[in-house]
Design a protein around this motif. Structure first.
Motif, PDB file in Angstrom:
ATOM      1  N   TRP A   1      71.259  81.577 -41.038  1.00 42.92           N
ATOM      2  CA  TRP A   1      72.088  82.620 -41.086  1.00 42.92           C
ATOM      3  C   TRP A   1      71.777  83.553 -42.084  1.00 42.92           C
ATOM      4  O   TRP A   1      71.100  83.187 -43.235  1.00 42.92           O
TER       5      TRP A   1
ATOM      6  N   LEU B   1      76.994  85.277 -43.886  1.00 43.60           N
ATOM      7  CA  LEU B   1      78.284  84.376 -43.249  1.00 43.60           C
ATOM      8  C   LEU B   1      79.252  84.948 -43.044  1.00 43.60           C
ATOM      9  O   LEU B   1      80.286  84.424 -42.250  1.00 43.60           O
TER      10      LEU B   1
ATOM     11  N   TYR C   1      79.656  87.930 -41.536  1.00 39.89           N
ATOM     12  CA  TYR C   1      79.542  88.218 -40.185  1.00 39.89           C
ATOM     13  C   TYR C   1      79.432  86.932 -39.188  1.00 39.89           C
ATOM     14  O   TYR C   1      80.352  87.174 -38.103  1.00 39.89           O
ATOM     15  N   SER C   2      79.024  85.930 -39.701  1.00 42.55           N
ATOM     16  CA  SER C   2      79.222  84.966 -38.600  1.00 42.55           C
ATOM     17  C   SER C   2      80.678  84.396 -38.457  1.00 42.55           C
ATOM     18  O   SER C   2      80.848  83.555 -37.420  1.00 42.55           O
TER      19      SER C   2
ATOM     20  N   HIS D   1      85.592  83.673 -35.158  1.00 42.39           N
ATOM     21  CA  HIS D   1      84.813  82.622 -34.208  1.00 42.39           C
ATOM     22  C   HIS D   1      85.349  81.381 -34.295  1.00 42.39           C
ATOM     23  O   HIS D   1      85.200  80.430 -35.089  1.00 42.39           O
TER      24      HIS D   1
ATOM     25  N   SER E   1      82.902  77.871 -32.748  1.00 42.59           N
ATOM     26  CA  SER E   1      81.803  77.352 -33.725  1.00 42.59           C
ATOM     27  C   SER E   1      82.259  76.968 -35.042  1.00 42.59           C
ATOM     28  O   SER E   1      82.100  75.860 -35.706  1.00 42.59           O
TER      29      SER E   1
ATOM     30  N   SER F   1      75.673  83.884 -48.629  1.00 43.46           N
ATOM     31  CA  SER F   1      74.945  84.724 -47.673  1.00 43.46           C
ATOM     32  C   SER F   1      73.782  85.008 -48.421  1.00 43.46           C
ATOM     33  O   SER F   1      73.512  85.684 -49.464  1.00 43.46           O
TER      34      SER F   1
ATOM     35  N   ASP G   1      72.776  82.513 -30.012  1.00 45.48           N
ATOM     36  CA  ASP G   1      73.177  81.627 -31.234  1.00 45.48           C
ATOM     37  C   ASP G   1      74.783  82.000 -31.265  1.00 45.48           C
ATOM     38  O   ASP G   1      75.103  83.074 -31.665  1.00 45.48           O
TER      39      ASP G   1
ATOM     40  N   PHE H   1      75.385  81.692 -35.549  1.00 44.22           N
ATOM     41  CA  PHE H   1      75.082  82.914 -36.293  1.00 44.22           C
ATOM     42  C   PHE H   1      74.151  83.843 -35.399  1.00 44.22           C
ATOM     43  O   PHE H   1      73.036  83.841 -35.124  1.00 44.22           O
TER      44      PHE H   1
ATOM     45  N   GLN I   1      72.841  89.901 -37.390  1.00 42.42           N
ATOM     46  CA  GLN I   1      72.515  89.710 -38.905  1.00 42.42           C
ATOM     47  C   GLN I   1      71.125  89.630 -39.374  1.00 42.42           C
ATOM     48  O   GLN I   1      70.813  90.270 -40.568  1.00 42.42           O
TER      49      GLN I   1
ATOM     50  N   HIS J   1      72.252  77.992 -30.683  1.00 39.17           N
ATOM     51  CA  HIS J   1      72.217  77.579 -31.869  1.00 39.17           C
ATOM     52  C   HIS J   1      71.215  76.122 -31.797  1.00 39.17           C
ATOM     53  O   HIS J   1      71.636  75.016 -31.474  1.00 39.17           O
TER      54      HIS J   1
ATOM     55  N   SER K   1      75.829  91.756 -28.850  1.00 38.25           N
ATOM     56  CA  SER K   1      74.796  90.866 -29.666  1.00 38.25           C
ATOM     57  C   SER K   1      73.348  91.387 -29.184  1.00 38.25           C
ATOM     58  O   SER K   1      73.129  91.570 -27.911  1.00 38.25           O
TER      59      SER K   1
END
Length: 517
Positions: free
Chosen positions: A162, A165, A167-168, A176, A179, A221, A244, A247, A251, A272, A471
């Motif tokens: 990543w 983080l 954004y993840s 999310h 995940s 990050s 993924d 992540f 990004q 991932h 994405s």
């Protein structure tokens, strides 16, 4: 304890398989040696393998992935040692038998990485001027963060890592769910999460203290330390998958564009840590082949040709691999959303955005349109070559908006990050939509090209516009197929902000921008 022992056995067996193909001149290595390394106030479990001959060698440090330990890279470590590298793999703090609590790639983890480098220089035949760091997932993030903090790291290979983080966890203001849940489960089963990680995951799940969680994530990050990475100038290889689910790749594209170091970005089908999985267990693998070439080029003193190749290497979801000197510079095609037809519940996707129409969606009901299951759906696709697929007539038009484009006479080469602009009316103060872009054939079969959620978290209801960057993707829409947009309000991959019984109305003036070559 049984679960931990079983995991150790599985990793050990997999790592003991035959390693990747080696040159005929592969050198003899020392036996794998298990060592304790004193980190920043804790003991880290590690192993070392190196060339048997005397001399000075480049070194690679591998932090293990989230939930795994230093045995993870044994097959690849042996292969690198046979190529003339000292390789030190270690288990980050808080995992397995390493001491302390999980720091989630925080300051203590970075101090530990520097301590491992100190130990490597002091206790092995390492050339201090030629040190690299690499890993998958957690190890990838620690490696790139480490290159910002420790300028001794001259090359990095970040696989399924990543860069942002926040954004993840909160991409487009949408948490999310699957995940983050799996990360927390692995920490509870195989590590010592402590109060820091447990507290942040608890806050994340309960949707409280959001600013504090985001501040915690920014510290972890690599994008936060971009200036330091550029100043230290390590050679950075980033390899990831289009699908993924931990992540998402947007990004990576953003950070890659702002890197001024020697760099390479590879994106390919999968989820991932799936694209590099066969290399972990010792089989030939495209990702690990690139990693070997990268380190040979920037640490080993061997011109592998990789520096002269296009810096962006893309393997589309349904086409042959392509190379570009930078992230593809593409044209954009706008598809306006049109009036929903009464006879089939579908609107036209194409032309200028039209006005005078609306489509109301229930805020808490799902449809068969979906992003799949974390790890599994796109992971299986990496091996089968098949995208997640639905039968479009099965999408409930009372729960979703569907817009289909006219069928082109030639293939449409989608390359980049599509975006969706939706004008909304009569919304609640908070809500979520999920947009899916499909490839629709003549029989109603729709293959997922890309998707993303978007949430708005306001204080008052009413009219608003939302923009969602889908994405990143690379896909060839075949001639005679229809580019199709589905919008609904719920997907099991994500937490949604829709109140039960609420509605969301999509109105005229909405459109999709598709990057094409």
């Amino acid at each position: 304890m049984r679960l931990r022992l079983l995991a150790v056995l599985v990793v050990a067996v997999l790592a003991g398989l035959t390693g990747p193909a080696l040159p005929a001149s592969a050198a003899a290595t020392t036996p794998v040696r298990f060592v304790d390394i004193q980190g920043d106030g804790v003991t880290l479990k590690a192993n070392v393998v190196a060339p048997a001959a005397t001399g000075r060698y480049p070194a690679i440090v591998f932090p293990s992935s989230w939930g795994l330990n230093d045995l993870e890279y044994l097959a690849q470590a042996t292969a690198f040692a046979q190529r003339g590298y000292v390789v030190v793999s270690y288990t980050p703090r808080g995992w397995w038998a390493s001491g302390g609590e999980i720091d989630t790639a925080g300051p203590r983890d970075l101090a530990d990485l520097s301590r491992v480098i100190d130990w490597t220089i002091a206790n092995t035949a390492t050339d201090p001027a030629r040190i690299g760091a690499a890993g998958v997932s957690y190890g990838a993030g620690i490696s790139l963060l480490g290159a910002a903090a420790d300028r001794r790291i001259r090359a990095v290979a970040m696989m399924s890592g990543w860069t942002d983080l926040v954004y993840s966890l909160y991409g487009d203001n949408t948490r999310h769910q699957q995940s983050a849940g799996l990360l927390g489960l692995a920490a509870d089963l195989l590590g010592n999460p402590g109060t820091d990680l447990s507290g942040k995951l608890g806050d994340f799940t309960a949707n409280r203290n959001v600013n504090e969680v985001k501040a915690w994530a920014r510290v972890r990050s690599p994008a936060t330390y971009l200036d330091a990475i550029n100043a230290n100038r390590p050679a950075v290889l980033i390899a990831n998958a289009w699908g993924d689910s931990f992540f998402p790749p947007n990004q990576l594209v953003d950070l890659f564009g702002r890197l001024t170091t020697p760099k390479r970005l590879e994106l390919r089908p999968g989820d991932h840590a799936i694209a590099e999985l066969t290399g972990i267990i010792g089989l030939d693998n495209a990702v690990w082949t690139s990693v070997r070439r990268w380190f040979d080029q920037y640490l080993g003193g061997v011109d592998t040709g990789i520096a002269a190749e296009p810096a962006v290497q893309l393997t589309p979801l349904n086409a042959a691999a392509e190379g570009y000197p930078a992230w593809p510079s593409v044209g954009s095609r706008r598809y306006g959303l049109g009036q929903i037809r009464w006879w089939d519940g579908t609107g036209l996707l194409g032309g200028a955005p039209s006005t005078g129409w609306s489509k109301t969606l229930p805020g808490d009901l799902d449809t068969v349109a979906g992003g799949g299951v974390v790890l599994l759906t796109n992971g299986v696709g990496a091996f089968t070559g098949q995208q997640p697929q639905i039968w479009l007539p099965a999408v409930d038009r009372l729960r979703a908006g569907v817009w289909a484009a006219e069928r082109p006479s030639s293939a449409l080469r989608i390359r980049g990050i599509p975006s969706v602009h939706l004008k909304l009316t009569g919304t609640a103060a908070q809500g979520t939509l999920v947009a899916y872009l499909y490839d629709l054939d003549l029989l109603g079969n729709a293959k997922l090209i890309t998707h993303a959620p978007v949430s708005w978290l306001g204080t008052a209801g009413g009219s608003r516009s939302v923009d969602v960057a889908l994405s990143a993707t690379a896909y060839d829409l075949p001639a005679g197929h229809s580019l199709t947009l589905v919008v609904d309000t719920t997907d099991p991959l994500y937490y949604d902000a829709n109140a039960p019984g609420s509605t969301v109305t999509v109105a005229g003036g909405s459109y999709v921008d598709v990057p094409v070559r």
